[in-house]
Design an enzyme around this catalytic site. Structure first.
Site, PDB file in Angstrom:
ATOM      1  N   HIS A 185     -20.911 -38.823 -25.450  1.00 25.34           N
ATOM      2  CA  HIS A 185     -20.365 -39.730 -24.445  1.00 25.34           C
ATOM      3  C   HIS A 185     -21.367 -40.011 -23.333  1.00 25.34           C
ATOM      4  O   HIS A 185     -21.440 -41.117 -22.806  1.00 25.34           O
ATOM      5  CB  HIS A 185     -19.068 -39.155 -23.869  1.00 25.34           C
ATOM      6  CG  HIS A 185     -17.906 -39.365 -24.779  1.00 25.34           C
ATOM      7  ND1 HIS A 185     -17.012 -38.389 -25.084  1.00 25.34           N
ATOM      8  CD2 HIS A 185     -17.530 -40.458 -25.470  1.00 25.34           C
ATOM      9  CE1 HIS A 185     -16.112 -38.869 -25.918  1.00 25.34           C
ATOM     10  NE2 HIS A 185     -16.411 -40.123 -26.167  1.00 25.34           N
ATOM     11  N   CYS A 474     -38.633 -50.524 -35.043  1.00 24.81           N
ATOM     12  CA  CYS A 474     -37.451 -50.618 -34.183  1.00 24.81           C
ATOM     13  C   CYS A 474     -37.034 -49.272 -33.623  1.00 24.81           C
ATOM     14  O   CYS A 474     -35.999 -49.158 -32.987  1.00 24.81           O
ATOM     15  CB  CYS A 474     -36.286 -51.274 -34.921  1.00 24.81           C
ATOM     16  SG  CYS A 474     -35.676 -50.300 -36.290  1.00 24.81           S
TER      17      CYS A 474
END
Ligand code: PEP
Ligand code: MG
Length: 540
Positions: A185, A474
């Protein structure tokens, strides 16, 4: 003296400020015998209810949808019937209210940890709930963020969902945690709020309160005492005003693209396109597979934001550090080496087919130049099968990520089956160096300047150049301006990174000719270790 700590950069950007640690949880008093079990049970259940209501109120007032979602899930946990029943039982077995709550949640916690993967990552949610309910039972204030009276860098083991959801960006400059992963989170909310964040940072908890630190959420470095060694790329010659395209000073083009999980992460940044659309981040709280319509809507939102520009959509990269609840059927001893990324299609081909159909449908509705790529591809056969699936669905530009060393060494052969490659340096480092990408302790092995990683990237770039097909990078390493110069010199054709990192990379490229980039790449390849490689490029 400056000290350098390393962790995993999970939310780009840099910030400097005094560090303050999240206060510890409320302490349980020594247990006493329960004289009136019914009253004690009512005390425990009232505390659970009060905490659930408080979380519900905070969810309703949340600053953004993601925070609201997290707080609502936490409120639902407080109201869980099985939890109340367990707590009532524990009280009748002789535990006082706070001890009963702590005991039942400790049992839940060990079950989650035993389940591993995403469920284990949610153990922090239970700890937060326990601390809140215990504080309520004891009449103590609710656990809260420090208030040093000035903007600060928040240091913690890991942020509970409520702490993360309630972060005030005007007060919290950056977040550093000793635990956590890309999908904890802390990481999710930091990205949503645009706060620099470094997780899995060994030594973070030893930083004395008030120490000034500089946090680099791109490279994962935390400097104590002063800004770090990173600003050694020569001062850029200014790129032409209003020109957002990446190119060297002599005009060699390198597309600078964004890594995002949802359209909101673009935050209005001017980008050439999207080089990595991490679709799994859209569905990380879903307990059922997303429907075709739901997916078409989510992808269309990103395509609409990129008219006529490139968008490379990565199919669901589920598993290991990015577990998805609806794909949680696998009980694996070593998830990083198990059914993850494209391998999920071995068991759930339906989910991949639906996703590809949804991407194709959303692409038909917009002018974005949509390409699709698969994560964790290992063999030529996997690449060929993926290409066939996408082409059948009407998606004409198909590529794969190079994240597994086996794929890197066979890049030339894989390129015969696909239109482009995109090197994912985060996982390619993990698998090349047999070092968990979340491990702060192994950060030296995960350093993108490791010569062995550079050799593998060089191999891929050369394979692309030989057949005239694009090879991008990436992984977050592309966000390091000096490293971007090296990648350009190796022949990489596009660099994709967190949107906030693009201006510095653009400036670094604009400061060098392509021949200077090539020379820098050769010096880095010839170096014996990461420090020498970095020094060979940045100190000339
Ligand atoms: C990578 O592995 O480098 C990558 C870009 O993918 P992710 O970080 O999402 O695993
Ligand atoms: Mg990866």
């Amino acid at each position: 003296m400056t000290e350098l700590l390393r962790g995993l950069g999970v939310s780009a950007g840099t910030a400097t400020g005094p560090a303050y640690r999240l206060p510890g949880p409320p302490r349980l008093p020594p247990p006493r015998p329960v004289t009136d079990p019914d009253r004690e049970r009512d005390r425990a259940l009232a505390a659970l209810a009060a905490v659930g209501e408080d979380l519900g109120r905070r969810a309703a007032a949340a600053a953004d949808a993601t925070s609201g979602e997290i707080l609502r899930a936490q409120a639902a946990l407080a109201g869980d019937r099985a939890l109340s029943v367990g707590v009532a039982r524990a009280v009748h077995a002789g535990h006082e209210a706070p001890h009963a709550v702590a005991a039942v949640l400790a049992e839940y916690r060990s079950n989650l940890l035993a389940a591993g993967g995403r469920l284990a990552a949610r153990a922090a949610d239970l700890d937060d709930l326990r601390d809140r309910v215990v504080a309520h039972c004891l009449g103590l204030p609710m656990p809260a963020l420090p208030r040093p009276g000035c903007p600060f860098v928040l240091v913690a083991v890991e942020l509970a969902p409520v702490d993360a959801a309630l972060l005030d960006p005007a007060q919290v400059l950056a977040v550093v945690t000793s635990a956590g992963s890309f999908v904890s989170h802390t990481s999710i909310l930091a990205r949503v709020r645009g706060l620099p964040a470094v997780v899995a940072c060994g030594g973070a908890l030893e930083i004395p309160d008030g120490t000034v630190v500089t946090v680099d959420g791109t490279t994962g470095r935390v400097n104590l005492g002063a800004a770090g060694e990173e600003a050694e790329v020569p001062a850029p010659r200014a790129a032409p005003a209003g020109d957002h395209l990446g190119r060297t000073s002599d005009g060699h083009r390198v597309a600078l693209l964004a890594n995002i999980g949802r359209a909101a992460e673009l935050g209005g940044a001017a980008v050439e396109g999207i080089g990595l659309f991490r679709t799994e981040l859209l569905f990380q709280h879903h307990v059922d597979p997303p429907t075709m319509a739901e997916q078409v809507g989510a992808y269309a939102e990103v395509f609409a934001a990129m008219p006529d520009r490139q968008v490379i959509v990565r199919t669901l990269d589920a598993g290991s550090d990015k577990p998805l609840p609806f794909l949680r059927e696998h009980d694996e001893p070593n998830p990083a080496l198990g059914i993850r990324g494209l391998r999920v299609a071995r068991r759930r081909g339906d989910i991949l087919r639906t996703q590809i159909a949804a991407i194709a449908e959303a692409a038909r509705r917009h002018t974005a130049r949509v390409a699709v790529m698969a994560p964790m591809v290992t063999t030529v056969a996997e690449a060929a099968e993926f290409t066939a699936l996408c082409r059948d669905a009407g998606l004409s530009t198909v590529g794969v990520m190079i994240e597994v060393p086996a794929a890197a060494v066979r890049a030339a052969e894989i390129l015969q089956a696909v239109d482009f490659l995109s090197v994912g340096t985060n996982d390619l480092s993990q698998y090349t160096f047999a070092a968990d990408r979340r491990s702060g302790e192994l950060a030296d092995l995960l350093d993108p300047w490791q010569p062995a990683l550079l050799s593998l990237i060089a191999l891929c770039a050369a394979a692309g150049a030989a057949v005239g097909r694009p090879v991008g990078v990436c992984g977050e390493a592309a966000a390091d301006p000096a490293f971007a110069v090296v990648l350009t010199g190796l022949g990489v054709t596009s660099l994709s990174m967190s949107p906030g990192a693009i201006p510095a990379v653009r400036a670094a490229l604009a400061a060098h000719t392509v021949d200077e980039c090539r020379a820098a790449a050769q010096r880095a390849l010839a170096a014996g270790d990461p420090a020498a490689a970095r020094a060979a490029v940045t100190r000339v």
